[in-house]
Design a protein around this motif. Structure first.
Motif, PDB file in Angstrom:
ATOM      1  N   VAL A   1      34.345  33.967  39.648  1.00 61.70           N
ATOM      2  CA  VAL A   1      35.170  33.544  38.515  1.00 61.70           C
ATOM      3  C   VAL A   1      34.821  34.381  37.282  1.00 61.70           C
ATOM      4  O   VAL A   1      35.709  34.845  36.553  1.00 61.70           O
ATOM      5  CB  VAL A   1      34.974  32.041  38.223  1.00 61.70           C
ATOM      6  CG1 VAL A   1      35.668  31.653  36.909  1.00 61.70           C
ATOM      7  CG2 VAL A   1      35.523  31.203  39.375  1.00 61.70           C
ATOM      8  N   ASP A   2      33.530  34.600  37.049  1.00 60.91           N
ATOM      9  CA  ASP A   2      33.111  35.433  35.916  1.00 60.91           C
ATOM     10  C   ASP A   2      33.655  36.847  36.051  1.00 60.91           C
ATOM     11  O   ASP A   2      34.115  37.444  35.065  1.00 60.91           O
ATOM     12  CB  ASP A   2      31.581  35.474  35.825  1.00 60.91           C
ATOM     13  CG  ASP A   2      30.977  34.168  35.342  1.00 60.91           C
ATOM     14  OD1 ASP A   2      31.710  33.357  34.749  1.00 60.91           O
ATOM     15  OD2 ASP A   2      29.762  33.957  35.566  1.00 60.91           O
ATOM     16  N   ASP A   3      33.605  37.400  37.273  1.00 61.24           N
ATOM     17  CA  ASP A   3      34.128  38.751  37.487  1.00 61.24           C
ATOM     18  C   ASP A   3      35.617  38.809  37.164  1.00 61.24           C
ATOM     19  O   ASP A   3      36.107  39.783  36.572  1.00 61.24           O
ATOM     20  CB  ASP A   3      33.897  39.195  38.934  1.00 61.24           C
ATOM     21  CG  ASP A   3      32.449  39.575  39.202  1.00 61.24           C
ATOM     22  OD1 ASP A   3      31.681  39.753  38.238  1.00 61.24           O
ATOM     23  OD2 ASP A   3      32.081  39.693  40.390  1.00 61.24           O
ATOM     24  N   TYR A   4      36.343  37.776  37.553  1.00 56.73           N
ATOM     25  CA  TYR A   4      37.774  37.719  37.226  1.00 56.73           C
ATOM     26  C   TYR A   4      37.982  37.665  35.717  1.00 56.73           C
ATOM     27  O   TYR A   4      38.810  38.394  35.159  1.00 56.73           O
ATOM     28  CB  TYR A   4      38.410  36.508  37.900  1.00 56.73           C
ATOM     29  CG  TYR A   4      39.729  36.112  37.301  1.00 56.73           C
ATOM     30  CD1 TYR A   4      40.860  36.924  37.434  1.00 56.73           C
ATOM     31  CD2 TYR A   4      39.853  34.922  36.574  1.00 56.73           C
ATOM     32  CE1 TYR A   4      42.070  36.563  36.873  1.00 56.73           C
ATOM     33  CE2 TYR A   4      41.066  34.563  36.010  1.00 56.73           C
ATOM     34  CZ  TYR A   4      42.170  35.382  36.152  1.00 56.73           C
ATOM     35  OH  TYR A   4      43.369  35.023  35.589  1.00 56.73           O
ATOM     36  N   MET A   5      37.231  36.810  35.045  1.00 56.80           N
ATOM     37  CA  MET A   5      37.378  36.659  33.598  1.00 56.80           C
ATOM     38  C   MET A   5      36.994  37.933  32.856  1.00 56.80           C
ATOM     39  O   MET A   5      37.505  38.220  31.773  1.00 56.80           O
ATOM     40  CB  MET A   5      36.536  35.483  33.101  1.00 56.80           C
ATOM     41  CG  MET A   5      36.970  34.129  33.657  1.00 56.80           C
ATOM     42  SD  MET A   5      38.657  33.663  33.184  1.00 56.80           S
ATOM     43  CE  MET A   5      38.411  33.306  31.434  1.00 56.80           C
TER      44      MET A   5
ATOM     45  N   ALA B   1      38.237  29.189  32.299  1.00 58.20           N
ATOM     46  CA  ALA B   1      38.942  29.842  33.406  1.00 58.20           C
ATOM     47  C   ALA B   1      40.295  29.167  33.645  1.00 58.20           C
ATOM     48  O   ALA B   1      40.388  27.937  33.646  1.00 58.20           O
ATOM     49  CB  ALA B   1      38.102  29.774  34.679  1.00 58.20           C
ATOM     50  N   PRO B   2      41.368  29.944  33.848  1.00 60.92           N
ATOM     51  CA  PRO B   2      42.683  29.360  34.149  1.00 60.92           C
ATOM     52  C   PRO B   2      42.685  28.779  35.563  1.00 60.92           C
ATOM     53  O   PRO B   2      42.610  29.520  36.547  1.00 60.92           O
ATOM     54  CB  PRO B   2      43.639  30.542  34.014  1.00 60.92           C
ATOM     55  CG  PRO B   2      42.791  31.741  34.280  1.00 60.92           C
ATOM     56  CD  PRO B   2      41.423  31.414  33.785  1.00 60.92           C
ATOM     57  N   LEU B   3      42.785  27.475  35.671  1.00 62.06           N
ATOM     58  CA  LEU B   3      42.606  26.816  36.965  1.00 62.06           C
ATOM     59  C   LEU B   3      43.727  27.108  37.946  1.00 62.06           C
ATOM     60  O   LEU B   3      43.523  27.026  39.158  1.00 62.06           O
ATOM     61  CB  LEU B   3      42.446  25.309  36.758  1.00 62.06           C
ATOM     62  CG  LEU B   3      41.234  24.895  35.913  1.00 62.06           C
ATOM     63  CD1 LEU B   3      41.050  23.380  35.938  1.00 62.06           C
ATOM     64  CD2 LEU B   3      39.962  25.582  36.401  1.00 62.06           C
TER      65      LEU B   3
ATOM     66  N   LEU C   1      40.140  31.478  44.428  1.00 57.95           N
ATOM     67  CA  LEU C   1      38.802  31.964  44.787  1.00 57.95           C
ATOM     68  C   LEU C   1      38.077  30.983  45.700  1.00 57.95           C
ATOM     69  O   LEU C   1      36.983  31.258  46.172  1.00 57.95           O
ATOM     70  CB  LEU C   1      37.983  32.230  43.518  1.00 57.95           C
ATOM     71  CG  LEU C   1      38.515  33.379  42.652  1.00 57.95           C
ATOM     72  CD1 LEU C   1      37.725  33.482  41.351  1.00 57.95           C
ATOM     73  CD2 LEU C   1      38.440  34.708  43.417  1.00 57.95           C
ATOM     74  N   GLY C   2      38.712  29.844  45.964  1.00 58.96           N
ATOM     75  CA  GLY C   2      38.132  28.884  46.884  1.00 58.96           C
ATOM     76  C   GLY C   2      38.325  29.244  48.342  1.00 58.96           C
ATOM     77  O   GLY C   2      37.731  28.616  49.228  1.00 58.96           O
TER      78      GLY C   2
END
Length: 381
Positions: A337-341, A170-172, A178-179
């Motif tokens: 995060v998975d949904d974004y990726m 994931a691009p940090l 998302l935090g």
């Protein structure tokens, strides 16, 4: 030579007092104690909650935050070391710190009805860790850590129940958002309002949280989404996230709630207030359809009361609030995060500026002048 077990000297943006610019200082970050994790921050967003503390707006329990403080709570990073008793994290893990913990043991965590967590709640609001102190000092003074995180620092120490591990690819500099802001607005529509397919929605406020709420309404299948705000420049951006109609209160000579009621032949099914203004909150409620309209308060305004006539609710409207969009933080953020990726969730589109830590005050200027949606601070490699 490794840094584990040693004090780390690094840079941090310190707010020494309210309403004054932050200064870049060399700070000392102590090793983590029991059930704590020390993180190297890679990227951190600048949120309105950071600004609220700087302006001395009261916290959720009506208290003023103590200074000096390291702000920041919307971040991503890499685990540098762990303290005694930590079993879920190890050096090198890619993580997102969480301002809403999930201990998995308290009555709130065990209930499906809420995403709140009682673990260290009082300490978190005070900006300290579970023992009542922090791990960051400067010039011999303890620095408080906003929501017990303090991510405007190259390194910080957090509780192991206020942290979640995410996928390594994931691009940090994107998923840090998302935090807080994106998750809050998106979840307000999905989890709190429970927007239904074919419904009509109104989102008040078109900042990062509001735009995320628009995105949530679209994802839930709303057929008509009104973006309500004063900044016409944001309307095109709102369309990108799913808005279908745009209402600028300045363009009308009647209350915006009345405008929405007339445009929808009775009111919207769901209204989400993402500003943090009691007058806007009341407008959002009044824009809801009687009998079943639902209004969700997302904005934060602790120093004023909202006046509501019982009749406004007696006829079937629902008024509710949400914190962090209703997400059970530790388990939900990795899924987001998975949904974004997997391209199911927009994140890149929220980032309007990228700046180094040394320009943190410029990020606040961009926010207050409404030139940015989200500015991401990228830490030095």
């Amino acid at each position: 030579m490794g840094t584990e077990g040693k004090v780390i000297r690094c840079k941090a943006a310190v707010a020494w007092e309210a309403r004054k610019p932050l200064t870049i200082e060399e700070v000392e970050v102590a090793p983590p104690k029991a059930h704590e994790v020390r993180i190297k921050i890679v990227a951190t967003g600048v949120c309105h909650s950071d600004l609220a503390v700087l302006r001395e707006i009261k916290d959720l329990e009506g208290s003023i935050h103590a200074f000096p403080i390291v702000l920041g709570h919307e971040a991503s990073g890499v685990v540098e070391s762990v303290g005694p008793g930590v079993s879920k994290f190890s050096k090198g893990d890619i993580v997102i710190p969480l301002f809403v913990a999930q201990c998995g043991e308290c009555e709130c965590c065990l209930s499906p009805k809420t995403n709140m967590c009682k673990k260290n709640w009082t300490e978190t609001l005070k900006g300290v860790l579970s023992d009542g102190t922090t791990r960051i000092t400067c010039r011999g003074k303890q620095l408080y850590q906003l929501t017990a995180l303090g991510t405007f620092s190259e390194y910080t120490v957090v509780s192991d129940v206020a942290l979640t591990k995410i996928r390594e690819d994931a691009p940090l500099d994107k998923v840090c958002l998302l935090g807080c802001g994106i998750s809050t607005g998106y979840g307000a529509a999905i989890n709190a309002a429970k927007v239904e397919p074919g419904s009509t929605c109104a989102v008040f406020g078109l900042g990062g949280v509001g735009l995320a709420a628009v995105m949530g309404c679209k994802a839930a299948g709303a057929s008509r989404i009104f973006a309500v705000g004063h900044n016409k420049d944001k309307f095109q951006k709102a369309k990108l996230f799913g808005a279908t109609d745009f209402v600028n209160p300045k363009d009308h000579d009647k209350p915006v709630s009345q405008v929405l009621v007339e445009m929808t032949n009775g009111g919207v099914d769901f209204a989400l207030e993402c500003v943090g203004n009691v007058e806007v909150m009341r407008s959002a409620l009044d824009s809801c359809r009687t009998a079943w309209g639902t209004c969700v308060i997302v904005g934060y305004v602790p120093e004023q009361d909202m006046s509501v006539a019982p009749l406004s609710l007696l006829l079937g409207r629902t008024l509710k609030g949400t914190y962090f969009g209703g997400w059970k933080s530790v388990e939900s953020v990795p899924r987001l995060v998975d949904d974004y990726m997997n391209k199911k969730l927009m994140v890149d589109e929220f980032v309007t500026h990228n700046l180094p830590l040394e320009k943190i005050n410029e990020a606040f200027d961009l926010m207050t002048s409404r030139q940015s949606i989200r500015t991401v601070i990228k830490m030095a490699p």
